[in-house]
Design a protein around this motif. Sequence first.
Motif, PDB file in Angstrom:
ATOM      1  N   GLU A 105      96.294   2.232 -39.711  1.00 26.83           N
ATOM      2  CA  GLU A 105      96.518   2.016 -38.666  1.00 26.83           C
ATOM      3  C   GLU A 105      96.411   0.815 -39.000  1.00 26.83           C
ATOM      4  O   GLU A 105      97.781  -0.008 -37.655  1.00 26.83           O
ATOM      5  N   ARG A 106      96.355  -0.612 -40.244  1.00 25.29           N
ATOM      6  CA  ARG A 106      97.079  -1.659 -40.297  1.00 25.29           C
ATOM      7  C   ARG A 106      98.116  -1.357 -40.564  1.00 25.29           C
ATOM      8  O   ARG A 106      99.077  -2.940 -40.644  1.00 25.29           O
ATOM      9  N   CYS A 107      99.146  -0.242 -41.057  1.00 25.50           N
ATOM     10  CA  CYS A 107     100.010  -0.660 -41.585  1.00 25.50           C
ATOM     11  C   CYS A 107     101.111  -0.683 -40.340  1.00 25.50           C
ATOM     12  O   CYS A 107     101.133   0.190 -39.283  1.00 25.50           O
ATOM     13  N   ARG A 108     102.335  -1.063 -39.843  1.00 26.43           N
ATOM     14  CA  ARG A 108     102.395  -1.538 -38.844  1.00 26.43           C
ATOM     15  C   ARG A 108     103.541  -0.695 -38.703  1.00 26.43           C
ATOM     16  O   ARG A 108     104.041  -0.179 -37.496  1.00 26.43           O
ATOM     17  N   LYS A 109     104.231   0.149 -39.103  1.00 26.94           N
ATOM     18  CA  LYS A 109     105.268   1.499 -39.043  1.00 26.94           C
ATOM     19  C   LYS A 109     104.576   2.582 -38.672  1.00 26.94           C
ATOM     20  O   LYS A 109     103.308   2.922 -39.051  1.00 26.94           O
ATOM     21  N   PRO A 110     105.077   3.492 -37.671  1.00 22.26           N
ATOM     22  CA  PRO A 110     104.097   4.307 -37.794  1.00 22.26           C
ATOM     23  C   PRO A 110     103.863   5.298 -38.338  1.00 22.26           C
ATOM     24  O   PRO A 110     105.136   5.727 -39.349  1.00 22.26           O
ATOM     25  N   VAL A 111     102.913   6.033 -38.008  1.00 29.15           N
ATOM     26  CA  VAL A 111     103.412   7.395 -39.113  1.00 29.15           C
ATOM     27  C   VAL A 111     102.458   8.727 -39.377  1.00 29.15           C
ATOM     28  O   VAL A 111     101.323   8.988 -37.910  1.00 29.15           O
ATOM     29  N   ILE A 112     103.631   9.475 -38.971  1.00 32.49           N
ATOM     30  CA  ILE A 112     103.305  11.136 -39.026  1.00 32.49           C
ATOM     31  C   ILE A 112     102.838  11.587 -39.669  1.00 32.49           C
ATOM     32  O   ILE A 112     103.017  12.058 -40.722  1.00 32.49           O
ATOM     33  N   ALA A 113     101.531  12.729 -39.432  1.00 25.60           N
ATOM     34  CA  ALA A 113     100.639  13.358 -40.753  1.00 25.60           C
ATOM     35  C   ALA A 113     101.166  14.757 -40.416  1.00 25.60           C
ATOM     36  O   ALA A 113     101.539  15.486 -39.022  1.00 25.60           O
ATOM     37  N   SER A 114     102.126  15.845 -40.854  1.00 27.92           N
ATOM     38  CA  SER A 114     102.471  16.760 -40.843  1.00 27.92           C
ATOM     39  C   SER A 114     100.996  17.906 -42.004  1.00 27.92           C
ATOM     40  O   SER A 114     101.103  17.577 -43.149  1.00 27.92           O
ATOM     41  N   ILE A 115     100.315  18.677 -41.310  1.00 27.82           N
ATOM     42  CA  ILE A 115      99.454  19.374 -41.641  1.00 27.82           C
ATOM     43  C   ILE A 115      99.839  20.625 -41.375  1.00 27.82           C
ATOM     44  O   ILE A 115     100.087  21.392 -40.661  1.00 27.82           O
ATOM     45  N   HIS A 116      99.715  21.436 -42.924  1.00 28.81           N
ATOM     46  CA  HIS A 116      99.761  22.512 -43.115  1.00 28.81           C
ATOM     47  C   HIS A 116      98.408  23.060 -44.038  1.00 28.81           C
ATOM     48  O   HIS A 116      97.313  22.233 -44.530  1.00 28.81           O
TER      49      HIS A 116
END
Length: 272
Positions: A105-116
Amino acid sequence: MEEKYQSLEIVEKNPKSGVSYLVLNRPSRRNALSHDFFTDFPKVLYALDDNPQVKVIVLMGAGKHFCSGIDLSILGSTSSAGNSGSGESLRRQIMAMQDAVTALERCRKPVIASIHGACIGGGIDIITACDIRMCTKEAFFSVKEVDLGLAADLGTLQRLPFIVGFANAMELALTARTFSGSEAKELGLVSRTFNSKNDLDEAVRLVAQAIATKSPLAVVGTKMVLLKSRDLAVDQGLDYVATLNASRLLSPDLTEAVMAQKQKRKPLFSKL
């Protein structure tokens, strides 16, 4: 970016795309979270956040699973430390692990979780701190901690109710039952599901690249406002975004976006 990490790998599939892939890289242990992970994860996220070439981060797991939770060896050593030391020392260790997850959450860049595959225990802690979640229909999830005699303590109990609703979060956390990717979509834990890993990878790539074409300043501001507003009343959230945009409206990105639309061309935004 050249630093090597024990349980993580940074992959640049297309260096010009602005999308970086951060891979949980312990496939032989189903990407169980080790001591090294909790040390390295915030460092890696900080490095990616600080890199002006990176606009979006995709978080994924190597091998057949996303993450099977915290490595049981950590729980064993933590329990031993708790029996031989002070409760305050154990509390500080837990808080350091919490901080490693909150780095998402502190990371300014969006983070997408790709889950398998599996997303269990600590895996749920991680994805609930991500900004977008997608998975395969065959992925399976469990808030597993009660089966280990614990309350989930790295963020799931704080973040999951905002995502799936209080009643659903309570039921999932108290039963530790396993649920599928399809049910995760019904609950709102993930935004989209896919029939195969290949379909998931392609969809995540397209979403990440679409975000990467936007103004980095606007994307970062949007993430900041959404996260901040989660903890504010509506009027406080409105005041916060007004203050933020009062400065952002002076940036050249707004002018560039308007001119690009008028000239029917792709905008060239400033890097962070």
